[in-house]
Design a protein around this motif. Structure first.
Motif, PDB file in Angstrom:
ATOM      1  N   TRP A 189      -8.299  14.306   2.655  1.00 33.90           N
ATOM      2  CA  TRP A 189      -7.070  14.030   2.335  1.00 33.90           C
ATOM      3  C   TRP A 189      -6.230  15.275   1.515  1.00 33.90           C
ATOM      4  CZ3 TRP A 189      -3.595  10.484   2.687  1.00 33.90           C
ATOM      5  CH2 TRP A 189      -4.031   9.151   3.100  1.00 33.90           C
ATOM      6  N   ARG A 242       0.714   9.432   5.249  1.00 35.32           N
ATOM      7  CA  ARG A 242       0.601   7.949   5.619  1.00 35.32           C
ATOM      8  C   ARG A 242       0.781   7.724   7.154  1.00 35.32           C
ATOM      9  NH1 ARG A 242       4.535   3.491   4.903  1.00 35.32           N
ATOM     10  NH2 ARG A 242       3.461   1.697   5.296  1.00 35.32           N
ATOM     11  N   SER A 243       1.565   8.452   7.693  1.00 29.67           N
ATOM     12  CA  SER A 243       2.228   8.258   9.021  1.00 29.67           C
ATOM     13  C   SER A 243       1.061   9.127   9.860  1.00 29.67           C
ATOM     14  CB  SER A 243       3.630   8.854   9.505  1.00 29.67           C
ATOM     15  OG  SER A 243       4.492   8.207   8.686  1.00 29.67           O
ATOM     16  N   TYR A 301      -1.941   7.391  10.189  1.00 33.02           N
ATOM     17  CA  TYR A 301      -1.795   6.270  11.171  1.00 33.02           C
ATOM     18  C   TYR A 301      -1.886   6.556  12.625  1.00 33.02           C
ATOM     19  CZ  TYR A 301       0.159   2.037  13.354  1.00 33.02           C
ATOM     20  OH  TYR A 301       0.303   1.048  14.359  1.00 33.02           O
ATOM     21  N   ARG A 332      -5.422   8.538  -3.725  1.00 29.21           N
ATOM     22  CA  ARG A 332      -5.996   7.794  -2.264  1.00 29.21           C
ATOM     23  C   ARG A 332      -7.514   8.041  -2.341  1.00 29.21           C
ATOM     24  NH1 ARG A 332      -1.605  10.417  -1.688  1.00 29.21           N
ATOM     25  NH2 ARG A 332       0.166   9.401  -0.943  1.00 29.21           N
ATOM     26  N   ASP A 367      -4.528   3.266  -1.047  1.00 30.58           N
ATOM     27  CA  ASP A 367      -3.562   4.091  -1.610  1.00 30.58           C
ATOM     28  C   ASP A 367      -2.626   3.666  -2.669  1.00 30.58           C
ATOM     29  OD1 ASP A 367      -1.030   5.471  -1.654  1.00 30.58           O
ATOM     30  OD2 ASP A 367      -0.705   6.075   0.460  1.00 30.58           O
ATOM     31  N   ARG A 389       1.249   3.888  -3.094  1.00 31.01           N
ATOM     32  CA  ARG A 389       2.230   2.934  -2.101  1.00 31.01           C
ATOM     33  C   ARG A 389       1.618   1.463  -2.498  1.00 31.01           C
ATOM     34  NH1 ARG A 389       5.711   5.459   0.975  1.00 31.01           N
ATOM     35  NH2 ARG A 389       5.979   3.534   2.129  1.00 31.01           N
ATOM     36  N   GLU A 394      -1.281   0.184  -1.249  1.00 31.88           N
ATOM     37  CA  GLU A 394      -1.685  -0.070   0.156  1.00 31.88           C
ATOM     38  C   GLU A 394      -3.395  -0.033   0.393  1.00 31.88           C
ATOM     39  OE1 GLU A 394       2.446   1.263   2.278  1.00 31.88           O
ATOM     40  OE2 GLU A 394       0.767   2.383   2.553  1.00 31.88           O
ATOM     41  N   TYR A 447      -6.323  -0.405   3.052  1.00 29.88           N
ATOM     42  CA  TYR A 447      -6.388  -0.213   4.765  1.00 29.88           C
ATOM     43  C   TYR A 447      -8.100  -0.531   5.146  1.00 29.88           C
ATOM     44  CZ  TYR A 447      -2.001   2.211   4.802  1.00 29.88           C
ATOM     45  OH  TYR A 447      -0.785   2.704   4.695  1.00 29.88           O
TER      46      TYR A 447
END
Length: 769
Positions: free
Chosen positions: A75, A163-164, A167, A346, A431, A434, A436, A438
């Motif tokens: 990360w 984040r993107s 993904y 994260r 995360d 944000r 979130e 996953y």
């Protein structure tokens, strides 16, 4: 940039260039549906822009053709790369002719404001359909050259945030296959906004006041309607909690308006109480929306979602569709759950799911993400083995959130059905920035990798030597001795809140101090208690350390001395508990006195949850009895968190209170009747509520009148830094925050003080003129 693609003219073969969002909107606009006009800056423009970047870094120079094969488990590397890429984009110059082309086209609408919506397309032969909803954010801007260029770069840069990038890697998508276009549309103030989820046999409509920003950011609980799809009959309706709304800053008559940081186009304003009790969607608009949904079935099928807005035009309300999406197939390797980000950072690790919060486990495996319904303070020793936390209940000021921030581990709270949706042993990425979670079903991961956490904690605050001097004192909240070395070098003026109960928990091993006394372990407890206090006094000397005495609710230790105590939201807590049973408080005062005798004169006592003047007087007499006041520097403060202090502060000062520290966490829940553990409600009813802000202002003014210092140590300044301007303007003497919030709070204080100085200078110039 060859041309812009107008929604009225987009053809099927243009879909890859304009992205799915723009394509679907163009399709229904061209069939006569009420879609706001717009045009698309295609994905080709982004590629041309990236090719124009003049950078010596090979990564950036080859960006348009790079696949960016990243080790997403690393990360730190991912964040660093994402940060470098985004800086290159935001600092670059957009060709003037491109901006001029967009501006000329936008001026046809005679609008002052624009919204730039990301419109993604994936150029791949894979049959898997990817759900990218919410991955990239829309941007609002003024209709001028500078604002357009800035917002273009902001929107493009989101493609490369960590984040993107994660993904795309998890989905196995080559970055060259990702096409990012931008849909540009005029935007105006809205009466109401919301969504329509159509899914046979029932539909669901959500509505809120103003622009849809409050809904997408989870800051309101919207009005909801359940509609029978076949007949359009409203089966159920529920009034939401819509205390605030967003508008464009051209409107100046709205109540309690505040500009949103980093976005000069938007204001937030509080809804008047009478309107809070009204449905945002008028009956005629509700019928219109239901009719529109039935019409769209012929275009989109039985299952789809639209976002809508209602604007006022020529005295009439007008319904517009702002976004359309159709069902996306599930993603077999990537699932996503939303909650509230409560502790930054994260982490990727294995989930350890506990379905019964009443049965605290004796042991936890190391390096796991704990998934549990709720967390109370006595979980601290167990949490020290975890690398992340996910809870079903809780808000930003809940105990689980505070404990996670104390330990420096990422946390996401208020995740509905987390203990049901997350399988035990599942590999998670959470995360905390944000909010979130996953679920990573990574089939290619090795067994070894699945049991090794990949952690990206919040970065240690690093403050530049060039930072300006500030007059407002900046203090720190702390409780763990292992953080002293890290925190003592931060630019803080001392410890504004030493949480004694969290400091003691590892020592107490789950037992209330009363048990230590009953078991004849008073000397052992006193010795270790004294040593803990000395560690903090020594670590920050000569800077002050405000030690807050024990403040446990009756049920917060699993081995509490009063086993029959009711499960109260408030409990037998604060100074009232000292009056009822002073043995532990006297031992606590002895520990502080021992630290003073060891030569540490920077210790002060902060009394929690004071309900009455007699309670304070009792505690003051005890402090005198145990010799604390013999040290000239010693100060006895109270927490200003029980609303009665708003009426009794002058009496407290007469009784000897030397200062107050505003505890916004409890003050908010007691003023608004909101349990701080309920994250879904505290998203809306929080410290920014006008009643809470008025109470804080009143306390600061009363303290100034009484000639005593006033600090604030609750989570409000760290969570909502926009209120720091008002705190400084009102005259707060110090602000105390968590270590991770020191840098941004320092900067916010500096900006607030600079604005005050500038305003005073301007008044002086105006007066002399």
């Amino acid at each position: 940039m060859e041309k812009l693609y107008w929604l009225d003219q987009i053809k099927l073969q243009d879909r890859a260039k304009v992205g799915d969002k723009a394509f679907y909107l163009s399709r229904i606009r061209q069939r006569g549906y009420p879609v706001v006009p717009g045009f698309v800056v295609t994905e080709e423009v982004l590629r041309l822009f990236l090719e124009s970047l003049n950078s010596s870094e090979s990564l950036v120079a080859n960006l348009p053709n790079s696949s960016l094969h990243l080790d997403v488990a690393n990360w730190r590397q991912l964040q660093q790369m994402a940060s470098r890429l985004r800086q290159e984009i935001t600092h670059a110059t957009v060709p003037a002719q491109w901006v001029e082309t967009i501006l000329i086209a936008a001026r046809e609408w005679q609008t002052d404001y624009l919204i730039l919506r990301p419109s993604l397309g994936i150029a791949t032969t894979s049959n898997r359909v990817r759900n990218t909803s919410g991955l990239l954010d829309a941007g609002f801007c003024h209709c001028d050259e500078t604002a357009i260029a800035h917002t273009l770069k902001y929107t493009w840069s989101q493609l490369f945030r960590a984040r993107s990038l994660l993904y795309w890697q998890r989905m196995g998508v080559n970055l060259q296959e990702v096409n990012l276009a931008i849909l540009v549309q005029p935007v105006q103030n809205a009466i109401a906004s919301g969504t329509l989820h159509a899914n046979s046999p029932d539909w669901k409509i959500a509505a809120t006041w103003g622009l849809g920003v409050a809904l997408t950011q989870g800051e309101v609980i919207p009005d909801t309607y359940q509609i029978q799809q076949e007949t359009g009959v409203v089966l159920e309706r529920h009034l939401g909690q819509k205390m605030l709304a967003y508008c464009l800053n051209s409107t100046s008559s709205l109540h309690s308006q505040e500009t949103i940081p980093d976005n000069s186009c938007l204001n937030t304003y509080f809804i008047e109480e009478a309107h809070q009790q009204e449905y945002a969607l008028a009956e005629e608009n509700l019928e219109q929306l239901i009719t529109l949904g039935h019409q769209l079935e012929s275009e989109l099928g039985k299952s789809f979602t639209i976002e809508w807005t209602i604007a006022q035009e020529d005295g009439n309300s007008r319904l517009y569709i702002t976004q359309v999406s159709t069902p996306q197939s599930t993603i077999p390797h990537f699932q996503f759950i939303k909650g509230v980000g409560a502790a930054r950072g994260r982490v990727t690790a294995i989930a350890h799911v506990l379905n019964n919060p009443q049965q605290q486990p004796e042991h936890l495996p190391k390096d796991i993400i704990l998934v549990v319904t709720e967390i109370t303070p006595d979980w601290l020793p167990l949490l020290q083995k975890a690398v992340g936390v996910v809870t079903v209940q809780g808000g930003l000021t809940s105990h689980g959130a505070i404990l996670a921030r104390e330990l420096g581990i990422p946390a996401v709270v208020n995740v509905a059905d987390a203990t049901i949706l997350i399988p035990h042993g599942e590999r998670l990425l959470i995360d905390g920035d944000r909010g979130e979670v996953y679920l990573l079903k990574d089939e290619v991961a090795t067994v070894e990798n699945q049991h090794q956490p990949s952690i990206v904690p919040s970065l240690s605050p690093v403050v530049s030597r060039q930072m300006p001097m500030i007059a407002t004192q900046l203090l720190v909240n702390i409780s763990q001795p292992n953080l002293i070395e890290q925190v003592q070098n931060l630019p803080v003026d001392g410890v504004g809140l030493l949480r004694s109960e969290l400091m003691l928990l590892p020592l107490l091993q789950g037992q209330h101090p009363n048990f230590w006394l009953l078991d004849g372990k008073q000397s052992q407890l006193l010795e270790e208690w004294t040593e803990l206090i000395i560690q903090f006094a020594r670590g920050f000397a000569p800077r002050p350390v405000f030690y807050r005495s024990l403040d446990w609710r009756s049920h917060e230790l699993s081995a509490n001395s009063s086993q029959s105590a009711p499960q109260s939201a408030l409990g037998d807590r604060g100074t009232f508990s000292y009056v009822r049973n002073s043995a532990v408080f006297e031992l606590e005062l002895t520990a502080i006195a021992n630290a003073q005798k060891a030569g540490y004169d920077n210790l002060h006592l902060l009394l929690p949850f004071v309900r009455s003047v007699p309670e304070f007087s009792f505690c003051r007499q005890k402090a005198e009895q145990f010799g604390l006041t013999q040290i000239p520097q010693f100060q006895l403060w109270i927490m200003a968190e029980v609303p009665s202090v708003l009426f009794l502060l002058p009496e407290y000062v007469k009784a000897g209170v030397a200062g107050i520290s505003i505890g916004t966490n409890d003050l908010t829940q007691l003023l608004l009747g909101v349990d701080r553990e309920q994250g879904d409600i505290t998203r809306v009813l929080n410290e920014r509520h006008p009643a809470v802000m008025a109470a804080i202002s009143q306390l600061i003014q009363m303290a100034k009148t009484a000639g005593i210092p006033c600090s604030i140590c609750g989570q409000a300044p760290a969570i909502y830094p926009e209120i720091i301007d008002e705190l400084v303007q009102w005259g707060i003497t110090s602000i105390s925050v968590e270590p991770e919030a020191v840098e941004r709070t320092y900067q916010a204080i500096a900006r607030a003080e600079q604005r005050i100085i500038l305003a005073a200078a301007r008044r002086q110039i105006g007066g002399s003129g």
